[in-house]
Design a protein around this motif. Sequence first.
Motif, PDB file in Angstrom:
ATOM      1  N   ARG A  54     -15.553  69.123  14.884  1.00  0.00           N
ATOM      2  CA  ARG A  54     -14.365  68.596  14.220  1.00  0.00           C
ATOM      3  C   ARG A  54     -13.384  67.955  15.186  1.00  0.00           C
ATOM      4  NH1 ARG A  54     -13.321  69.674   9.191  1.00  0.00           N
ATOM      5  NH2 ARG A  54     -11.103  69.483   9.550  1.00  0.00           N
ATOM      6  N   THR A  55     -13.537  68.219  16.479  1.00  0.00           N
ATOM      7  CA  THR A  55     -12.573  67.694  17.438  1.00  0.00           C
ATOM      8  C   THR A  55     -13.041  66.435  18.141  1.00  0.00           C
ATOM      9  OG1 THR A  55     -13.373  69.033  19.296  1.00  0.00           O
ATOM     10  CG2 THR A  55     -11.743  70.048  17.828  1.00  0.00           C
ATOM     11  N   GLY A  56     -14.253  65.966  17.869  1.00  0.00           N
ATOM     12  CA  GLY A  56     -14.701  64.725  18.487  1.00  0.00           C
ATOM     13  C   GLY A  56     -16.177  64.718  18.811  1.00  0.00           C
ATOM     14  N   PRO A 112     -15.492  65.845  11.972  1.00  0.00           N
ATOM     15  CA  PRO A 112     -14.086  65.467  12.141  1.00  0.00           C
ATOM     16  C   PRO A 112     -13.472  65.111  10.791  1.00  0.00           C
ATOM     17  CG  PRO A 112     -15.523  63.679  12.836  1.00  0.00           C
ATOM     18  CD  PRO A 112     -16.418  64.860  12.561  1.00  0.00           C
ATOM     19  N   ALA A 113     -12.170  65.307  10.670  1.00  0.00           N
ATOM     20  CA  ALA A 113     -11.461  65.033   9.416  1.00  0.00           C
ATOM     21  C   ALA A 113     -10.231  64.187   9.696  1.00  0.00           C
ATOM     22  CB  ALA A 113     -11.063  66.340   8.732  1.00  0.00           C
ATOM     23  N   SER A 114      -9.762  63.515   8.678  1.00  0.00           N
ATOM     24  CA  SER A 114      -8.555  62.704   8.804  1.00  0.00           C
ATOM     25  C   SER A 114      -7.385  63.559   9.270  1.00  0.00           C
ATOM     26  CB  SER A 114      -8.211  62.065   7.451  1.00  0.00           C
ATOM     27  OG  SER A 114      -6.942  61.430   7.511  1.00  0.00           O
ATOM     28  N   ARG A 115      -6.521  62.984  10.081  1.00  0.00           N
ATOM     29  CA  ARG A 115      -5.314  63.679  10.502  1.00  0.00           C
ATOM     30  C   ARG A 115      -4.338  63.808   9.339  1.00  0.00           C
ATOM     31  NH1 ARG A 115      -1.538  60.385  14.484  1.00  0.00           N
ATOM     32  NH2 ARG A 115      -0.171  62.070  13.826  1.00  0.00           N
ATOM     33  N   ARG A 116      -4.553  63.034   8.289  1.00  0.00           N
ATOM     34  CA  ARG A 116      -3.625  63.020   7.168  1.00  0.00           C
ATOM     35  C   ARG A 116      -4.015  64.077   6.140  1.00  0.00           C
ATOM     36  NH1 ARG A 116      -2.136  57.952   4.337  1.00  0.00           N
ATOM     37  NH2 ARG A 116      -0.265  59.224   4.132  1.00  0.00           N
ATOM     38  N   SER A 117      -3.040  64.714   5.564  1.00  0.00           N
ATOM     39  CA  SER A 117      -3.287  65.708   4.531  1.00  0.00           C
ATOM     40  C   SER A 117      -3.993  65.074   3.343  1.00  0.00           C
ATOM     41  CB  SER A 117      -1.954  66.316   4.085  1.00  0.00           C
ATOM     42  OG  SER A 117      -2.072  66.914   2.818  1.00  0.00           O
ATOM     43  N   ALA A 158     -15.677  56.529   6.022  1.00  0.00           N
ATOM     44  CA  ALA A 158     -15.813  55.093   5.786  1.00  0.00           C
ATOM     45  C   ALA A 158     -16.998  54.505   6.536  1.00  0.00           C
ATOM     46  CB  ALA A 158     -14.529  54.364   6.194  1.00  0.00           C
ATOM     47  N   ALA A 159     -17.547  55.268   7.483  1.00  0.00           N
ATOM     48  CA  ALA A 159     -18.686  54.794   8.274  1.00  0.00           C
ATOM     49  C   ALA A 159     -19.299  55.988   8.989  1.00  0.00           C
ATOM     50  CB  ALA A 159     -18.239  53.740   9.288  1.00  0.00           C
ATOM     51  N   ARG A 160     -20.479  55.777   9.580  1.00  0.00           N
ATOM     52  CA  ARG A 160     -21.114  56.826  10.385  1.00  0.00           C
ATOM     53  C   ARG A 160     -20.505  56.904  11.769  1.00  0.00           C
ATOM     54  NH1 ARG A 160     -26.090  57.322  12.279  1.00  0.00           N
ATOM     55  NH2 ARG A 160     -25.718  59.551  12.323  1.00  0.00           N
ATOM     56  N   GLY A 161     -20.011  55.770  12.280  1.00  0.00           N
ATOM     57  CA  GLY A 161     -19.501  55.772  13.640  1.00  0.00           C
ATOM     58  C   GLY A 161     -18.332  54.833  13.854  1.00  0.00           C
ATOM     59  N   MET A 162     -18.553  53.556  13.745  1.00  0.00           N
ATOM     60  CA  MET A 162     -17.628  52.520  14.187  1.00  0.00           C
ATOM     61  C   MET A 162     -16.141  52.777  13.906  1.00  0.00           C
ATOM     62  SD  MET A 162     -19.069  49.922  15.757  1.00  0.00           S
ATOM     63  CE  MET A 162     -20.530  48.933  15.894  1.00  0.00           C
ATOM     64  N   HIS A 163     -15.807  53.113  12.672  1.00  0.00           N
ATOM     65  CA  HIS A 163     -14.382  53.286  12.334  1.00  0.00           C
ATOM     66  C   HIS A 163     -14.241  54.272  11.182  1.00  0.00           C
ATOM     67  CE1 HIS A 163     -14.202  50.985   8.458  1.00  0.00           C
ATOM     68  NE2 HIS A 163     -15.299  50.433   8.948  1.00  0.00           N
ATOM     69  N   HIS A 164     -13.139  55.032  11.185  1.00  0.00           N
ATOM     70  CA  HIS A 164     -12.843  55.984  10.113  1.00  0.00           C
ATOM     71  C   HIS A 164     -14.053  56.867   9.794  1.00  0.00           C
ATOM     72  CE1 HIS A 164      -9.892  52.674   9.489  1.00  0.00           C
ATOM     73  NE2 HIS A 164      -9.068  53.665   9.186  1.00  0.00           N
ATOM     74  N   ALA A 165     -14.740  57.300  10.851  1.00  0.00           N
ATOM     75  CA  ALA A 165     -15.944  58.118  10.666  1.00  0.00           C
ATOM     76  C   ALA A 165     -15.566  59.591  10.652  1.00  0.00           C
ATOM     77  CB  ALA A 165     -16.956  57.834  11.776  1.00  0.00           C
ATOM     78  N   PHE A 166     -14.899  59.985   9.587  1.00  0.00           N
ATOM     79  CA  PHE A 166     -14.466  61.374   9.446  1.00  0.00           C
ATOM     80  C   PHE A 166     -14.240  61.672   7.976  1.00  0.00           C
ATOM     81  CE2 PHE A 166     -10.957  58.701  11.130  1.00  0.00           C
ATOM     82  CZ  PHE A 166     -10.148  58.605   9.999  1.00  0.00           C
ATOM     83  N   ILE A 167     -14.184  62.952   7.644  1.00  0.00           N
ATOM     84  CA  ILE A 167     -13.922  63.361   6.272  1.00  0.00           C
ATOM     85  C   ILE A 167     -12.563  62.798   5.842  1.00  0.00           C
ATOM     86  CG2 ILE A 167     -13.476  65.327   4.754  1.00  0.00           C
ATOM     87  CD1 ILE A 167     -15.423  66.940   6.455  1.00  0.00           C
ATOM     88  N   GLY A 168     -12.536  62.131   4.702  1.00  0.00           N
ATOM     89  CA  GLY A 168     -11.320  61.472   4.246  1.00  0.00           C
ATOM     90  C   GLY A 168     -11.135  60.077   4.807  1.00  0.00           C
ATOM     91  N   GLY A 169     -12.103  59.613   5.612  1.00  0.00           N
ATOM     92  CA  GLY A 169     -11.978  58.297   6.240  1.00  0.00           C
ATOM     93  C   GLY A 169     -11.981  57.151   5.249  1.00  0.00           C
ATOM     94  N   ALA A 328      -8.649  61.634  18.450  1.00  0.00           N
ATOM     95  CA  ALA A 328      -9.904  62.097  17.862  1.00  0.00           C
ATOM     96  C   ALA A 328      -9.780  63.508  17.343  1.00  0.00           C
ATOM     97  CB  ALA A 328     -11.014  62.030  18.912  1.00  0.00           C
ATOM     98  N   GLY A 329     -10.487  63.775  16.232  1.00  0.00           N
ATOM     99  CA  GLY A 329     -10.577  65.135  15.729  1.00  0.00           C
ATOM    100  C   GLY A 329      -9.340  65.563  14.976  1.00  0.00           C
ATOM    101  N   PRO A 330      -9.214  66.848  14.712  1.00  0.00           N
ATOM    102  CA  PRO A 330      -8.069  67.358  13.948  1.00  0.00           C
ATOM    103  C   PRO A 330      -6.791  67.230  14.748  1.00  0.00           C
ATOM    104  CG  PRO A 330      -9.406  69.167  14.738  1.00  0.00           C
ATOM    105  CD  PRO A 330     -10.153  67.915  15.067  1.00  0.00           C
ATOM    106  N   TYR A 331      -5.706  67.151  14.082  1.00  0.00           N
ATOM    107  CA  TYR A 331      -4.427  66.924  14.711  1.00  0.00           C
ATOM    108  C   TYR A 331      -3.517  68.125  14.541  1.00  0.00           C
ATOM    109  CZ  TYR A 331      -5.616  62.086  15.403  1.00  0.00           C
ATOM    110  OH  TYR A 331      -6.201  60.941  15.822  1.00  0.00           O
ATOM    111  N   GLU A 332      -2.688  68.338  15.560  1.00  0.00           N
ATOM    112  CA  GLU A 332      -1.806  69.492  15.533  1.00  0.00           C
ATOM    113  C   GLU A 332      -0.598  69.296  14.629  1.00  0.00           C
ATOM    114  OE1 GLU A 332      -3.075  68.130  18.206  1.00  0.00           O
ATOM    115  OE2 GLU A 332      -4.219  69.708  19.212  1.00  0.00           O
TER     116      GLU A 332
END
Length: 337
Positions: A54-56, A112-117, A158-169, A328-332
């Motif tokens: 989840r962190t990268g 990895p997941a979006s930093r946004r709620s 939104a993608a496997r890698g290139m951009h927004h490749a995370f849950i909620g992307g 990258a990854g979850p945000y604090e």
Amino acid sequence: MKPKMGARVADKTKFIGDLKAGMELQGEPFLLHDVVRRQSKDGRPFLLLTLRDRTGQVAGVFWDVPLTVDVWARPGLAVRVTGRVNLYKESIQVSVNDMTRAAGLDLTAFLPASRRSLETMRAELRAAVVGLAEPWRMLAAHLLLEGELAERYATAPAARGMHHAFIGGLLEHSLSMVAVARLLAGYYPHVDADLLVCGALLHDMGKAYEYALEEGFAYSEDGRLVGHIVRGVVLIERAAAELDFPADQLQHLIHLIISHHGTTEWGSPIVPKTLEAVLLHQIDLLDSRVGGFMDHVGHDGSGAAWTTKRSEMFGTELRRPDGFSRVAGPYEDEDIA
């Protein structure tokens, strides 16, 4: 850096965001994001790996890989890794001594997941849909606000890698495009703002079925055999038939969906031929490029002004924005719902 979303990661002790040269890993669970098979000059097989949680992501190498591992290693599997974290060309790399398949893990805990709620983004999505004029509002609401598709749309990458490749992307990318679409619709004359915003919301909707979260963002059967553009058109036309949606407006929306990649070489069966289609393609290109830039500099853990690795999207090393630390990854700073 700790995981969020309440996922079950009780047996995970070291996250990629915390790895430093010299650390030892003992049966640490990761996802195999990529696997490349190579041979050394003297003919010994080895694997070049990309591990993720989840962190990268982090590169790995498994020298003299035994056949008992080589036969099953493939992207999308959960594995337990034993090895050592080293520094290679100014970046950390995991030198793998042993790797076994991991059973019974909740794979979303390692993605990895979006930093946004998610709650915040869903509220923005609802506001964007409610803000549309009819008939766009009823179509978007029917597709995106309730049911299985709505849930998939909210959590898909939104993608496997290139951009927004995370849950909620996918949702984050689409909402970002909506914001830019509104800005450009207010700047350029003769733009049908509701059509453009609806296109921004629905253009990648088929990606809700293109990726399999349970396999670490691997392509699903639908993604391999149908693809997100065709799947999106099928979903929209089915909903439009149920709602008795106006045929002429449906045709303009379908044109946006099938032309948003811009060229046939990039996967669109037809090129943009309306003002809204031209704008949607450029908005998609802009947001994916910025997302890809930020993802790359965020995944590069060197901390130097320039990334140590070339970006696959841009074909070169990238300079970090001033004041940038890591994305990258979850945000604090935000909880993930």
